[in-house]
Structures are given as structure tokens and as C-alpha cells.
Motif scaffolding. Sequence first.
Motif, PDB file in Angstrom:
ATOM      1  N   ASP A 157      -1.098  12.293   9.756  1.00  0.00           N
ATOM      2  CA  ASP A 157       0.143  11.621   9.380  1.00  0.00           C
ATOM      3  C   ASP A 157      -0.062  10.639   8.234  1.00  0.00           C
ATOM      4  N   ASP A 158      -1.151   9.868   8.263  1.00  0.00           N
ATOM      5  CA  ASP A 158      -1.408   8.874   7.216  1.00  0.00           C
ATOM      6  C   ASP A 158      -1.644   9.534   5.863  1.00  0.00           C
ATOM      7  N   SER A 159      -2.428  10.605   5.848  1.00  0.00           N
ATOM      8  CA  SER A 159      -2.723  11.301   4.586  1.00  0.00           C
ATOM      9  C   SER A 159      -1.470  11.933   4.007  1.00  0.00           C
ATOM     10  N   ALA A 160      -0.647  12.507   4.888  1.00  0.00           N
ATOM     11  CA  ALA A 160       0.595  13.125   4.425  1.00  0.00           C
ATOM     12  C   ALA A 160       1.540  12.075   3.846  1.00  0.00           C
ATOM     13  N   ARG A 161       1.607  10.901   4.495  1.00  0.00           N
ATOM     14  CA  ARG A 161       2.477   9.831   3.997  1.00  0.00           C
ATOM     15  C   ARG A 161       1.973   9.287   2.666  1.00  0.00           C
ATOM     16  N   ILE A 212       3.818  -3.770   8.300  1.00  0.00           N
ATOM     17  CA  ILE A 212       4.293  -3.122   7.077  1.00  0.00           C
ATOM     18  C   ILE A 212       5.767  -2.770   7.212  1.00  0.00           C
ATOM     19  N   SER A 213       6.170  -2.338   8.403  1.00  0.00           N
ATOM     20  CA  SER A 213       7.574  -2.000   8.634  1.00  0.00           C
ATOM     21  C   SER A 213       8.484  -3.198   8.402  1.00  0.00           C
ATOM     22  N   GLY A 223       0.801  -1.220   0.000  1.00  0.00           N
ATOM     23  CA  GLY A 223       0.000   0.000   0.000  1.00  0.00           C
ATOM     24  C   GLY A 223       0.837   1.275   0.000  1.00  0.00           C
ATOM     25  N   SER A 224       0.146   2.418   0.057  1.00  0.00           N
ATOM     26  CA  SER A 224       0.818   3.720  -0.001  1.00  0.00           C
ATOM     27  C   SER A 224       1.725   3.951   1.204  1.00  0.00           C
ATOM     28  N   SER A 225       1.265   3.535   2.392  1.00  0.00           N
ATOM     29  CA  SER A 225       2.083   3.757   3.594  1.00  0.00           C
ATOM     30  C   SER A 225       3.385   2.968   3.519  1.00  0.00           C
ATOM     31  N   GLY A 226       3.315   1.751   2.968  1.00  0.00           N
ATOM     32  CA  GLY A 226       4.520   0.950   2.796  1.00  0.00           C
ATOM     33  C   GLY A 226       5.460   1.555   1.763  1.00  0.00           C
TER      34      GLY A 226
END
Length: 538
Positions: A279-283, A188-189, A35-38
Amino acid sequence: MSSKLLRGTFILTLGTMISKMLGLFYVIPFYHIVGSSGQALYAFSYIPYTIFISIATAGVPLAVSKYISKYNALEEYAVGRKLFKSGLIIMLCTGIMSFLALYFLAPYIAAMSTNSNVGSDIEDVTTVIRAVSFALILVPIMSLIRGFFQGHQSMGPSAVSQVIEQIVRITFVLAGAYIVMHFMNGTISQAVSVATFAAFIGAVGGLFSLIWYWYKRRVYLNELLLHDKGTMNISLTEMYKEIVVYAAPFVFVGIANPLFQFIDQFTFIKTMQSIGYDDDSARDAFAVITMQTHKLVIIPVALATAFSLTLVPSITKAFVNEDRTSLNHQLNQAFQVVLFLTLPAVVGLSMLAEPIFTLFYEHSELGTEVLRTYAPVAVLFAFFLVTAAILQGINEQRFTVLSLLVGLLIKLSLNIPLIKLMETEGAIIATAIGYAAAILINLFVIKTFAGYPFKLVFRRSLLIVLFTLVMFIGTGIVYKLLTLFLSPASNLSALIIVIISAAAGAGIYFYLSVKTRLIYFLLGEKVDRILRKLRLKA
């Protein structure tokens, strides 16, 4: 040019292109795994890694190959072997120092990149940066060995090792991340840490292939030493002074784009949070701009520069011989080819942003808008690479450093204000202005030191812009008609829209170029060969 050299150049170019295309497209299945966060977490590690690896290795294969080729031509084979043996030790030391620097700087880079108030965020970014840092130990050694083979006019080892390195790395990235997420129920990390460590695994694969080539060809390479004249005894200091002169320009060109992204890494998320994004939206936005759209945008850049940079040796020859007519002709070709190939591609990419982003990732309003804004910047990326290469051809590569520093200073100055004003698109505009400034400096230097008149390029550019405008209108009509009964939000529909619209646009542009003979002026007899193969010409 000899058939052996032509064959070698073709093999190396093909290997490089395959490697680059693999590097571009693996990000798509990787996105569907993490996903985007990853992807944002992955970008946090890969941007600094790219800078470190560029500094450690950029220009090394070419510099070493030029050096060895030069002394091989003089039948001083021992000079090249002396460089190779000492270089292995130096590259190993350079790699270890680079690894240690990135490994221990990881917490500081992480703190500057993400929200410093959240300890787990810093820990995750630190972990993925440290995971990728191990590759720095091996990659410099690989670069030296590739340069050694290239210096002996043997391009196969470099090409094959590049492809093997990418295949091994990408396989490990995708398989490792998938296993961690779906079989081990990892975070995800953890998945991204495995994915970034894949750079080391890929380097092992590439290095083993080079060692295999060495053992396969060592008899021939050792026989060359028996024919060594032995009239030159060049000190290691003189050797490496010459190598640095060869390699330095490539370092600055190689780190240009990663440095622009590095500024985004330090400023983007925190600035987006300051204007109200969580934070999630910015990432997610950071992943879109640095990974998802960037991978798509640099496709036309790679194609255009691959064609135009083949002219650089001719530019160097004409400049050294003070052949003004030939020099102006070669510069005309370089500028026109890059614009001819890049401009219609980026206009089409911008117009079809919604179905293309859907096809490669998923339907996203943010992704569509960012890709639509980002695509035209590819023209600037291509022109910076070409103008920097031309500066090297006319022996004024020192100005590449100046232009890059000016561009980075502008990017750094404008990034935060423009992000606050325009959000995600603000970072793109800051990049565009920075690159534009760097290109203008390069063009000024080319005009001043090469005495190059831009009149013909300006006239031809207007023609290319006109053709692109006609293509834009024609493709736009086709696109609007298709969207009456197909939705760009659906993967299958998006695929149909992209194929038909792209074919229509390419057809219009190609037809106009052939009818006006513009394509013949730029690409010469190659066009007739292509038309005959396509059975469009007798």
C-alpha cells in the motif's frame, strides 16, 4: 485595442500567471513537510475537488464578463446588474449544493480510491475530501464577482483577488501542516486535512478583497445605472440560457485533466497492489504521478498556451468575417507557437529529469523515470487546450465534448492493462493515447469546418523538431560533461547542472531560431524588442 483594455488584459494575465506559479511551486515545501504519503492523501481530495469546482465555476467569469460587457456597450446597465444580483443567489445555491454533494459523496469516493479493506484508509481520505469541500461554498460567488468586474473592463479586482487567494491558501497550507506535524505531534492525515481546508481560508481572503473593491467602486457602478436606457427587459431564463452557452465549452476543457487524473485515482493504487506493490509503495507512486511530476510537467503547458490562446479572438473574427487568408494565418501561428515553445521545454525537462526532480523534491529513481516519461505528454496537454479553444473560435465547440469523451474512454479502457504491463509508466502512456485521440478528433473537425490546410504547419514542425534535436544533442553533451564531476543526486550539484544545461540548450535553440528567422515568423516584432533589451541587437 484601447490602452485601457490592453492594460487590463495585461493585469489579468499577470495576476493569473502569478497565481498559477504560486500554485505550482508550493507543492515543493509541502512535500518536505508531509512526504509522498501526505501528497497522495492530498491528491485524493484535490482531484475530485477540482472537478466539482470546474463544473461549478468554469467559464463563469468569462461568460458573465462577456454578457455584461455586451449590454454595457448598449448602455443597458441595469441588465448586467440584474444578472449580478440574481447570480449571487444562484452561485450561493450552486456552491452549497456542490459542497453537500462532495461532502456526502466523500466516503464513496474514498472507498473507490483506496484499499476498501482498510477502514482507517477510507476514513483518512474521507476526512481530507470533506475538509476541502467547504471551499465550494465560496468559490462560485467569487467567480461571479470577478466576471462582473471584468465585464466593466476592470481587471484589477480579479487579478488581485486571485493572487491574495493563493497567498492566503498556500500560507495556511504550509504553516498549518508544519504546525500540526512539528508542534502538535499530529498525524499526516490531520496535517493534510488542515492543508486541504486551506482552500476555504484562501477563498475567504479572495472574497474579502473583492468586497473591498466593490465598496471602493460602488459609487461609480451605481452612477452607470443613472445613464441606463431602460429599453430592454430580459427575463432571467433568457439571461442564464445565454450564460450557459458561453460557459459550457470552458467547463469541458477545464475538467479534462482532472478527469484523466480521476481515472488514475480510482484504478492506479488497486492495480499496483494487484501486481505485488504494498500500500505504501503504491501510494508513493500515485503521489509521484499525480502531484510531484504533474506540477512540473504543466509548467511549459501554461507558458505555451498563454501565448497561443491570445490568437483565439483573431481566429474568431477571421472566421465570422469569412476571411480565409487571415484565418489560415492565425491557425498557423497558434499551432506553431505552441509547438515552438512546448517541444524544447519538454525535451529539456525529460533529459534533465534526474537533477530537476532532485532539486525540487529529493533524489528518486522512480521520480526520475516517471518525469522522463511524463514530460513529453505536456505537448499533448498544450495541443488539446489550443485545439479546443480553436473549436470555440470557429463555433464548433460541441465537438470538444465528443473528443474529450473519446479520450476518457480510451484512458479508462487502457489504464489497468497498461499499468499491469508497464507499472507507473503505464498510466502515463494511457493518458498520452487518450489525449492523442482527442487531439486528432479536434484537428479533423478544424480541417473539415475551417477548411484548414496543414501543409505549412507540417513543414515548420519538421524545422522545430530539427532544432530541438540539435538542442538535445548539444545539451546532452554539456550534461554528460557536467556529470563527470557533479552528482545529480546532490541538491547543490543538481542546481548547477540544471542551470548550465538549461542555459546551453536555450542558447542553442534561440540561436538557430534567430539565424533562420523562424522566431520572427512566429513572434514578430516582439523578438527585436527582447533582443534590444538583452543588448544582443543594436
